[in-house]
Scaffold this active site. Structure first.
Site, mmCIF file in Angstrom:
data_model
loop_
_atom_site.group_PDB
_atom_site.id
_atom_site.type_symbol
_atom_site.label_atom_id
_atom_site.label_comp_id
_atom_site.label_asym_id
_atom_site.label_seq_id
_atom_site.Cartn_x
_atom_site.Cartn_y
_atom_site.Cartn_z
ATOM 1 N N LYS A 184 0.730 -1.098 0.064
ATOM 2 C CA LYS A 184 -0.049 -0.172 0.132
ATOM 3 C C LYS A 184 0.986 1.301 0.041
ATOM 4 O O LYS A 184 1.489 1.504 1.029
ATOM 5 C CB LYS A 184 -0.988 0.054 1.093
ATOM 6 C CG LYS A 184 -1.977 1.134 1.049
ATOM 7 C CD LYS A 184 -2.360 1.764 2.208
ATOM 8 C CE LYS A 184 -1.626 3.050 2.752
ATOM 9 N NZ LYS A 184 -1.783 4.148 1.625
ATOM 10 N N GLY B 68 -4.651 3.358 -1.693
ATOM 11 C CA GLY B 68 -6.040 3.359 -0.728
ATOM 12 C C GLY B 68 -5.405 4.219 0.660
ATOM 13 O O GLY B 68 -4.406 4.467 0.575
ATOM 14 N N GLY C 248 -4.668 5.173 4.453
ATOM 15 C CA GLY C 248 -3.982 4.428 5.506
ATOM 16 C C GLY C 248 -5.020 3.681 6.705
ATOM 17 O O GLY C 248 -4.699 2.510 6.811
ATOM 18 N N VAL D 249 -7.141 0.821 3.770
ATOM 19 C CA VAL D 249 -6.324 -0.453 3.291
ATOM 20 C C VAL D 249 -5.122 -0.795 4.314
ATOM 21 O O VAL D 249 -4.580 -1.905 4.451
ATOM 22 C CB VAL D 249 -5.694 -0.089 1.998
ATOM 23 C CG1 VAL D 249 -4.926 -0.942 1.286
ATOM 24 C CG2 VAL D 249 -7.075 0.076 0.888
ATOM 25 N N GLU E 151 10.460 1.435 9.905
ATOM 26 C CA GLU E 151 11.269 2.591 9.635
ATOM 27 C C GLU E 151 10.590 3.940 9.836
ATOM 28 O O GLU E 151 9.786 4.019 9.127
ATOM 29 C CB GLU E 151 11.727 2.532 8.097
ATOM 30 C CG GLU E 151 12.534 1.310 7.800
ATOM 31 C CD GLU E 151 13.904 1.245 8.582
ATOM 32 O OE1 GLU E 151 14.549 2.043 9.030
ATOM 33 O OE2 GLU E 151 14.732 0.278 8.187
ATOM 34 N N CYS F 250 13.758 11.611 6.413
ATOM 35 C CA CYS F 250 13.603 11.136 7.949
ATOM 36 C C CYS F 250 15.226 11.327 8.395
ATOM 37 O O CYS F 250 15.453 11.245 9.563
ATOM 38 C CB CYS F 250 13.031 9.596 8.064
ATOM 39 S SG CYS F 250 13.979 8.780 6.922
ATOM 40 N N GLU G 169 9.755 15.993 14.844
ATOM 41 C CA GLU G 169 10.267 16.113 13.279
ATOM 42 C C GLU G 169 9.458 17.048 12.686
ATOM 43 O O GLU G 169 8.187 16.958 12.838
ATOM 44 C CB GLU G 169 10.148 14.630 12.929
ATOM 45 C CG GLU G 169 10.594 14.368 11.544
ATOM 46 C CD GLU G 169 10.114 13.077 11.093
ATOM 47 O OE1 GLU G 169 9.028 12.516 11.259
ATOM 48 O OE2 GLU G 169 11.232 12.396 10.530
HETATM 49 P P1 NAD Z 1 2.498 8.310 7.599
HETATM 50 O O1 NAD Z 1 2.810 7.668 8.642
HETATM 51 O O2 NAD Z 1 1.608 9.216 7.541
HETATM 52 O O3 NAD Z 1 2.251 7.396 6.459
HETATM 53 C C1 NAD Z 1 2.897 6.558 5.853
HETATM 54 C C2 NAD Z 1 2.024 5.398 5.156
HETATM 55 O O4 NAD Z 1 1.120 4.745 6.344
HETATM 56 C C3 NAD Z 1 1.165 5.846 4.098
HETATM 57 O O5 NAD Z 1 0.879 4.958 3.058
HETATM 58 C C4 NAD Z 1 -0.200 5.885 4.915
HETATM 59 O O6 NAD Z 1 -1.211 6.033 4.090
HETATM 60 C C5 NAD Z 1 -0.431 4.667 5.641
HETATM 61 N N1 NAD Z 1 -1.080 4.828 6.974
HETATM 62 C C6 NAD Z 1 -1.478 6.121 7.417
HETATM 63 N N2 NAD Z 1 -2.429 5.813 8.643
HETATM 64 C C7 NAD Z 1 -2.343 4.382 9.023
HETATM 65 C C8 NAD Z 1 -2.879 3.269 9.627
HETATM 66 N N3 NAD Z 1 -3.470 3.623 10.706
HETATM 67 N N4 NAD Z 1 -2.690 2.132 9.493
HETATM 68 C C9 NAD Z 1 -1.809 1.730 8.652
HETATM 69 N N5 NAD Z 1 -1.022 2.529 7.444
HETATM 70 C C10 NAD Z 1 -1.588 3.955 7.654
HETATM 71 O O7 NAD Z 1 3.917 9.026 6.821
HETATM 72 P P2 NAD Z 1 4.220 10.223 5.634
HETATM 73 O O8 NAD Z 1 3.599 11.408 6.382
HETATM 74 O O9 NAD Z 1 3.593 9.275 4.457
HETATM 75 O O10 NAD Z 1 5.546 9.887 5.737
HETATM 76 C C11 NAD Z 1 6.428 10.862 6.518
HETATM 77 C C12 NAD Z 1 6.860 10.162 7.398
HETATM 78 O O11 NAD Z 1 7.722 9.132 7.150
HETATM 79 C C13 NAD Z 1 7.982 11.039 8.487
HETATM 80 O O12 NAD Z 1 7.788 10.791 9.771
HETATM 81 C C14 NAD Z 1 9.420 10.467 8.112
HETATM 82 O O13 NAD Z 1 10.095 10.696 9.131
HETATM 83 C C15 NAD Z 1 8.914 9.069 7.946
HETATM 84 N N6 NAD Z 1 10.019 8.201 7.042
HETATM 85 C C16 NAD Z 1 10.787 7.472 7.422
HETATM 86 C C17 NAD Z 1 11.845 6.704 6.921
HETATM 87 C C18 NAD Z 1 12.773 5.633 7.435
HETATM 88 O O14 NAD Z 1 13.421 4.898 6.726
HETATM 89 N N7 NAD Z 1 12.862 5.599 8.626
HETATM 90 C C19 NAD Z 1 11.986 7.144 5.564
HETATM 91 C C20 NAD Z 1 11.131 8.121 5.130
HETATM 92 C C21 NAD Z 1 9.899 8.703 5.756
#
Ligand code: NAD
Length: 471
Positions: A169, A200, A202, A205, A244, A278, A378
């Site tokens: 997803k 979809g 978060g 899906v 991650e 990140c 962050e």
């Molecule tokens: P996010 O956590 O909002 O979303 C990430 C993914 O999770 C998306 O596909 C989202 O639709 C899904 N998601 C959201 N709610 C969910 C739920 N309840 N259950 C399952 N899936 C769900 O993050 P973002 O805004 O897309 O990305 C930015 C964040 O990602 C930052 O905090 C960044 O630090 C982190 N990040 C970490 C790394 C790493 O390797 N450590 C790399 C890149 C980004």
């Protein structure tokens, strides 16, 4: 306008059962450039069922067969590099230096895993036991928008190398990029059901994938808050997880640093991917004894960084991905001022000359203490916090005084000393003097930056479960 109306299940592009449609935007212009029809829980379950059907045969493929499949996937992604780059520029706003890294990095995930497989021994003898490394079963990958191709390809390559099948997803904000990438992956002609990709939300899906009893392992990249929800959702069925998550990396200028070389590197490590990474070193730790020399150099350095149209090859900082992300970064700049930090440069609003697009003024705060929220949370934008330190011990204490522990940076002339300090960093990776990325070394976080590691042999083993047979 690009209307993405299909998802990928069981080896074919299909119309989702879900009927919700989301808009897609060009963040540099704020124009609506497309729509995506989103899958729902039923689509998520159909994808899981396809991956489950494909698992028995796929898990019995030989190492040589999987190496060959990985190489085909890598070649398919490389073949459409130009289109992938254009989509990432338009839909995400990534500047050229970042797309120039990201697209080859995505293809190389498959080639690197193929290389790892060539020498990896799935069976070994330990005393009287014969130990074999087994694939988990069906893996779910959930990925963010800030490097869509790299995260999808990295997780897919590792699951397939292990012999698992996968449901993915991606972020719903990256649907145009995902569509082209999925077409590339489809071209590679893998057996149907081995990988499935469902656009979809978060909480729909992603939530279904995180809780479904047929998912054995979740590999997630995203925010720490969502990572915790995924961990809780998977607890009921004891899912294996790799998380991650976020970071707030220390970017330490040591007192013996040669400032002419170090300042550009410090800024590069702090502002990568337009601040939406990140791994960025967003807490710049500066020796008090050299603060007066360093601040004007940081100010001049960041003011020389070009912000704007990601198609301009001189641009280093593009827009934030969405209005929401723009508002979030603006609110942190306001918060910094309310908390009593001082603006060295930047501030609220858009950069001069850019009256549309989700662009941020690259911002540096001084007078920051490590207990302020702008030093602890962050921000995910081009905003740096300068924190002075007294001596080496103080720098180490401040660097480690954080809930995160993803990537730390050290800049100094004495490499032995930097190595010694690196040993004391509570961080999954420590980068000395801006050393380049090593794609075969483990990547992942200490503390609330995550659980587990990706890349290379460590990444592969995180997708495997040992079974010992005693004869
Ligand atoms: P996010 O956590 O909002 O979303 C990430 C993914 O999770 C998306 O596909 C989202 O639709 C899904 N998601 C959201 N709610 C969910 C739920 N309840 N259950 C399952 N899936 C769900 O993050 P973002 O805004 O897309 O990305 C930015 C964040 O990602 C930052 O905090 C960044 O630090 C982190 N990040 C970490 C790394 C790493 O390797 N450590 C790399 C890149 C980004």
């Amino acid at each position: 306008m690009r209307n993405i109306s299909e998802i990928y299940i069981d080896g074919a592009f299909v119309t989702p059962h879900g009927e919700d449609v989301a808009d897609l935007f060009n963040p540099s212009t704020e124009e609506r450039i497309g729509t995506v029809r989103l899958g729902d829980r039923e689509d998520a379950r159909a994808a899981i069922a396809a991956a489950k059907r494909a698992f028995p045969a796929f898990s019995r493929t030989s190492k040589a067969e999987r190496i060959e499949m990985l190489e085909r996937l890598g070649a398919s992604v490389s073949a459409r590099a130009e289109e992938l780059t254009a989509a990432m520029t338009e839909e995400y706003g990534a500047p050229g230096y970042f797309t120039g890294f990201s697209v080859p990095h995505a293809a190389s995930a498959f080639f690197n895993m193929a290389e790892i497989l060539k020498t990896y021994e799935f069976t070994r003898k330990i005393g009287r036991a014969e130990v074999t490394m087994q694939p988990h079963g069906v893996v779910a990958a959930i990925t963010p928008w800030n490097s869509n191709y790299g995260f999808i390809c990295g997780k897919l390559a590792t699951a397939l190398a292990a012999g698992s099948t996968i449901v993915i997803k991606p972020s719903e904000m990256s649907a145009i990029q995902t569509q082209i990438l999925t077409e590339c992956l489809h071209e590679a002609g893998l057996p149907k059901g081995v990988f499935n990709i469902v656009n979809g939300r978060g909480d729909v899906v992603g939530a279904e994938f995180s809780a479904h009893p047929d998912i054995a392992k979740v590999t997630f990249t995203g925010s720490t808050a969502v990572g915790k929800q995924i961990l809780k959702a998977g607890a009921e069925t004891l899912k294996r997880v790799t998380l991650e998550l976020g970071g707030k990396g220390p970017n330490i200028i040591l007192d013996d640093a040669d400032l002419d070389t170090v300042i550009p590197t410090v800024l590069m490590m702090g502002l990568g991917n337009s601040g939406q990474a990140c791994v960025n070193g967003t807490r710049v730790l500066v020796p008090e004894s050299r603060l007066a020399e360093i601040l004007p150099r940081l100010k001049a350095g960041i003011e020389a960084v070009k912000v704007g149209d990601p198609c301009d090859p001189e641009v280093r900082i593009g827009p934030m991905v969405s209005q929401r992300q723009f508002d979030r970064v603006q609110s942190y700049i306001r918060l910094g001022m309310e908390e009593g930090a001082t603006l060295l440069t930047g501030g609220e609003g858009r950069p001069e000359g850019l009256d549309r697009g989700w662009f941020i003024r690259p911002t540096i705060f001084t007078g920051v203490t490590n207990d302020m929220r702008i030093a602890r949370e962050e921000i995910f934008g081009p905003v740096l916090a300068v924190i002075p330190y007294k001596d080496e011990e103080d720098a180490i204490r401040i660097a480690n005084d954080t809930n995160y522990g993803l990537q730390a940076y050290l800049h100094g002339s004495d490499i032995d000393r930097a190595r010694r300090i690196a040993d004391r960093m509570e961080s999954g990776r420590v980068v000395i003097n801006g050393a380049p990325h090593e794609p075969l070394a483990p990547f992942g976080g200490f503390k609330q930056s995550g659980i587990g590691r990706e890349y290379g042999v460590f990444g592969l083993e995180a997708m495997l479960e040992p079974r010992a047979v005693l004869i």
